[in-house]
Design an enzyme around this catalytic site. Structure first.
Site, mmCIF file in Angstrom:
data_model
loop_
_atom_site.group_PDB
_atom_site.id
_atom_site.type_symbol
_atom_site.label_atom_id
_atom_site.label_comp_id
_atom_site.label_asym_id
_atom_site.label_seq_id
_atom_site.Cartn_x
_atom_site.Cartn_y
_atom_site.Cartn_z
ATOM 1 N N CYS A 41 1.059 -1.151 0.028
ATOM 2 C CA CYS A 41 0.118 0.050 0.038
ATOM 3 C C CYS A 41 0.789 1.380 -0.001
ATOM 4 O O CYS A 41 0.258 2.183 -0.579
ATOM 5 C CB CYS A 41 -0.980 0.091 1.209
ATOM 6 S SG CYS A 41 -2.029 -1.553 1.344
ATOM 7 N N HIS B 129 -3.602 7.164 2.620
ATOM 8 C CA HIS B 129 -3.800 6.113 2.167
ATOM 9 C C HIS B 129 -5.433 5.591 2.832
ATOM 10 O O HIS B 129 -5.708 5.939 3.854
ATOM 11 C CB HIS B 129 -2.743 5.004 2.936
ATOM 12 C CG HIS B 129 -3.267 3.557 2.349
ATOM 13 N ND1 HIS B 129 -3.699 2.971 1.297
ATOM 14 C CD2 HIS B 129 -3.195 2.196 3.270
ATOM 15 C CE1 HIS B 129 -4.129 1.914 1.401
ATOM 16 N NE2 HIS B 129 -3.746 1.330 2.403
ATOM 17 N N ASN C 222 -10.230 -0.261 -0.122
ATOM 18 C CA ASN C 222 -8.738 -0.331 -0.099
ATOM 19 C C ASN C 222 -8.175 -0.676 -1.263
ATOM 20 O O ASN C 222 -8.280 -1.921 -1.873
ATOM 21 C CB ASN C 222 -8.163 -1.255 1.238
ATOM 22 C CG ASN C 222 -6.628 -1.085 1.421
ATOM 23 O OD1 ASN C 222 -5.900 -0.604 0.369
ATOM 24 N ND2 ASN C 222 -6.333 -1.431 2.552
HETATM 25 O O1 UT7 Z 1 -3.865 -1.029 3.648
HETATM 26 C C1 UT7 Z 1 -3.055 -1.737 4.416
HETATM 27 C C2 UT7 Z 1 -3.107 -1.622 5.735
HETATM 28 N N1 UT7 Z 1 -4.413 -2.289 6.420
HETATM 29 C C3 UT7 Z 1 -4.970 -1.589 7.161
HETATM 30 O O2 UT7 Z 1 -4.637 -0.512 7.761
HETATM 31 C C4 UT7 Z 1 -6.101 -2.339 7.823
HETATM 32 C C5 UT7 Z 1 -6.254 -2.051 9.497
HETATM 33 N N2 UT7 Z 1 -7.347 -2.705 10.027
HETATM 34 C C6 UT7 Z 1 -8.440 -2.472 10.001
HETATM 35 O O3 UT7 Z 1 -8.840 -1.856 9.178
HETATM 36 C C7 UT7 Z 1 -9.613 -3.220 10.985
HETATM 37 O O4 UT7 Z 1 -8.809 -3.719 11.540
HETATM 38 C C8 UT7 Z 1 -10.764 -3.772 10.255
HETATM 39 C C9 UT7 Z 1 -11.453 -2.984 9.363
HETATM 40 C C10 UT7 Z 1 -10.120 -4.944 9.136
HETATM 41 C C11 UT7 Z 1 -11.453 -4.718 11.155
HETATM 42 O O5 UT7 Z 1 -11.966 -3.831 12.207
HETATM 43 P P1 UT7 Z 1 -11.714 -4.238 13.790
HETATM 44 O O6 UT7 Z 1 -12.547 -3.257 14.363
HETATM 45 O O7 UT7 Z 1 -10.304 -4.206 13.923
HETATM 46 O O8 UT7 Z 1 -12.514 -5.872 13.779
HETATM 47 P P2 UT7 Z 1 -11.863 -6.858 14.535
HETATM 48 O O9 UT7 Z 1 -10.899 -7.722 13.371
HETATM 49 O O10 UT7 Z 1 -11.378 -6.856 15.676
HETATM 50 O O11 UT7 Z 1 -13.105 -7.984 14.363
HETATM 51 C C12 UT7 Z 1 -14.182 -7.853 15.228
HETATM 52 C C13 UT7 Z 1 -15.245 -8.722 14.987
HETATM 53 C C14 UT7 Z 1 -14.937 -10.299 15.161
HETATM 54 O O12 UT7 Z 1 -15.826 -10.904 15.825
HETATM 55 P P3 UT7 Z 1 -15.554 -11.496 17.418
HETATM 56 O O13 UT7 Z 1 -14.260 -12.432 17.374
HETATM 57 O O14 UT7 Z 1 -15.317 -10.185 18.063
HETATM 58 O O15 UT7 Z 1 -16.642 -12.335 17.612
HETATM 59 C C15 UT7 Z 1 -14.877 -10.637 13.860
HETATM 60 O O16 UT7 Z 1 -14.869 -11.973 13.466
HETATM 61 O O17 UT7 Z 1 -15.852 -8.629 13.873
HETATM 62 C C16 UT7 Z 1 -15.910 -9.875 13.076
HETATM 63 N N3 UT7 Z 1 -15.926 -9.566 11.620
HETATM 64 C C17 UT7 Z 1 -16.980 -9.243 10.902
HETATM 65 N N4 UT7 Z 1 -18.226 -9.137 11.051
HETATM 66 C C18 UT7 Z 1 -19.103 -8.826 10.122
HETATM 67 C C19 UT7 Z 1 -14.921 -9.540 10.957
HETATM 68 N N5 UT7 Z 1 -15.023 -9.415 9.658
HETATM 69 C C20 UT7 Z 1 -16.354 -9.232 9.668
HETATM 70 C C21 UT7 Z 1 -17.473 -8.729 8.522
HETATM 71 N N6 UT7 Z 1 -18.423 -8.634 8.988
HETATM 72 N N7 UT7 Z 1 -16.888 -8.192 7.194
#
Ligand code: UT7
Length: 328
Positions: free
Chosen positions: A114, A255, A285
């Site tokens: 990225c 980004h 993204n």
């Molecule tokens: O571009 C290169 C660099 N990349 C980034 O900068 C991305 C950085 N990370 C992020 O943007 C965020 O971490 C995400 C948007 C990817 C995820 O958001 P988050 O608030 O960190 O969520 P999480 O990964 O901690 O997941 C929270 C919950 C999980 O469930 P439990 O374990 O709490 O029950 C996931 O299983 O959300 C669940 N989950 C979803 N639920 C509905 C994960 N993906 C989804 C989904 N829909 N698509």
């Protein structure tokens, strides 16, 4: 007289097909509410089956050449930042050179995930200030949707396809141009965001494909925390290098991975969101394409004014991160 690198033109291209959060609700166990609240993404573009990365890159390049009033024949160098090239080899940049008829230009690809466009800008700026080249085309282009596991809800809702380009031109004297660039990498964290298979570590095989090892794996939550910290650090490094404070930054082109990460960087700079370009809602993204797509969006909307100090930043796989400060 000081030699500077100016951004003489920008261009971008987005494939026609739009994939909305409502479409994704039918594909995996997710909701529009989850995607919007966690990432800010509402829709993303998906390349047509016959389109590859060089096709998107070429379209963006044509628009950038047009804005710059440059001809492809004048280009000395083409750099394509991508992690989704047309082929294993030769380079996507060579194919863009062929498409444009830019036969004087040297051409190569650059892989910094990225952060690729910031890396390309930094290298292009160095070539111009060294006196090697006068006209450089830099492109960030991706067809990421070909490397996504469409059954993995934690990644498939995030990524999209697109391309953005900029023409870098040598200018003597004057105030405008690239003021500084800052590049970083921490290879110890490589496996937090990567595609494990498909090349030399795990070569293509039926088993590799069955296990979808050629698709993106991301530990999003870990990446999120590191991204906020490293972007804050690189913003501070940029201000310090230029002897500036937050008040001196007029516009932020970040980004586009997550609206919450963008808001954290804007807050560090005390910038109201009117001074920040946000395209993540429409583009998702797009990795290396994200910064030049956002830049072109702001330039064509007339939001960036002559004389503005514009901060570009990115964070991604590698892990890599970086920033560039440009006087418009
Ligand atoms: O571009 C290169 C660099 N990349 C980034 O900068 C991305 C950085 N990370 C992020 O943007 C965020 O971490 C995400 C948007 C990817 C995820 O958001 P988050 O608030 O960190 O969520 P999480 O990964 O901690 O997941 C929270 C919950 C999980 O469930 P439990 O374990 O709490 O029950 C996931 O299983 O959300 C669940 N989950 C979803 N639920 C509905 C994960 N993906 C989804 C989904 N829909 N698509």
């Amino acid at each position: 007289m000081t030699v500077r690198t100016v951004i003489a033109g920008t261009g971008s291209y987005l494939p026609e097909k739009i994939l909305t959060n409502a479409d994704l609700e039918k594909m995996v166990d997710t909701t529009d509410e989850w995607i919007v609240s966690r990432s800010g993404i509402r829709e993303r573009r998906v390349a047509a089956p016959e389109q590859a990365t060089s096709d998107l890159a070429t379209e963006a390049a044509r628009k950038a050449l047009d804005m710059a009033g440059s001809s492809a024949a004048d280009l000395d160098l083409i750099i394509v930042a991508t992690l989704s090239p047309d082929h294993f080899f030769p380079s996507t940049a060579g194919l863009v050179q062929r498409n444009l008829g830019a036969f004087k230009a040297a051409a190569f690809d650059l892989e910094a995930a990225c952060t690729g466009f910031i890396y390309a800008l930094s290298i292009g700026d160095a070539f111009i200030r060294m006196g090697s080249y006068e006209n450089i085309l830099i492109i960030g282009a991706e067809v990421l949707t070909r490397f996504i596991n469409w059954e993995d809800r934690s990644t498939c809702v995030l990524f999209g396809d697109g391309a953005g380009a900029a023409i870098l031109r040598r200018e003597e004297g004057g105030e405008r141009g690239v003021l500084s660039t800052h590049l970083h990498c921490d290879g110890r964290l490589a496996e937090l965001l990567y595609a494990p298979g498909g090349v030399s570590r795990i070569p293509p095989s039926h088993e590799m494909i069955d296990q979808k090892l050629n698709t993106v794996r991301m530990q999003g939550n870990e990446i999120f925390k590191i991204a906020v910290t490293k972007l804050r650090e690189v913003v501070e490094e940029t201000l310090e290098k230029n002897g500036l404070t937050e008040e001196d930054i007029d516009f932020l082109v970040p980004h586009q991975a997550n609206l919450r990460i963008i808001q954290a960087t804007a807050k560090r700079l005390n910038l109201p969101m009117e001074k920040v370009v946000v395209t993540v809602d429409r583009h998702g993204n797009t990795s290396a394409a994200s910064v030049p797509l956002a830049l072109d969006d702001a330039v064509r909307a007339g939001r960036i004014k002559s004389g503005d100090r514009v901060l570009l930043e990115a964070f991604g796989g590698g892990l890599t991160w970086g920033a560039a400060l440009v006087r418009w």
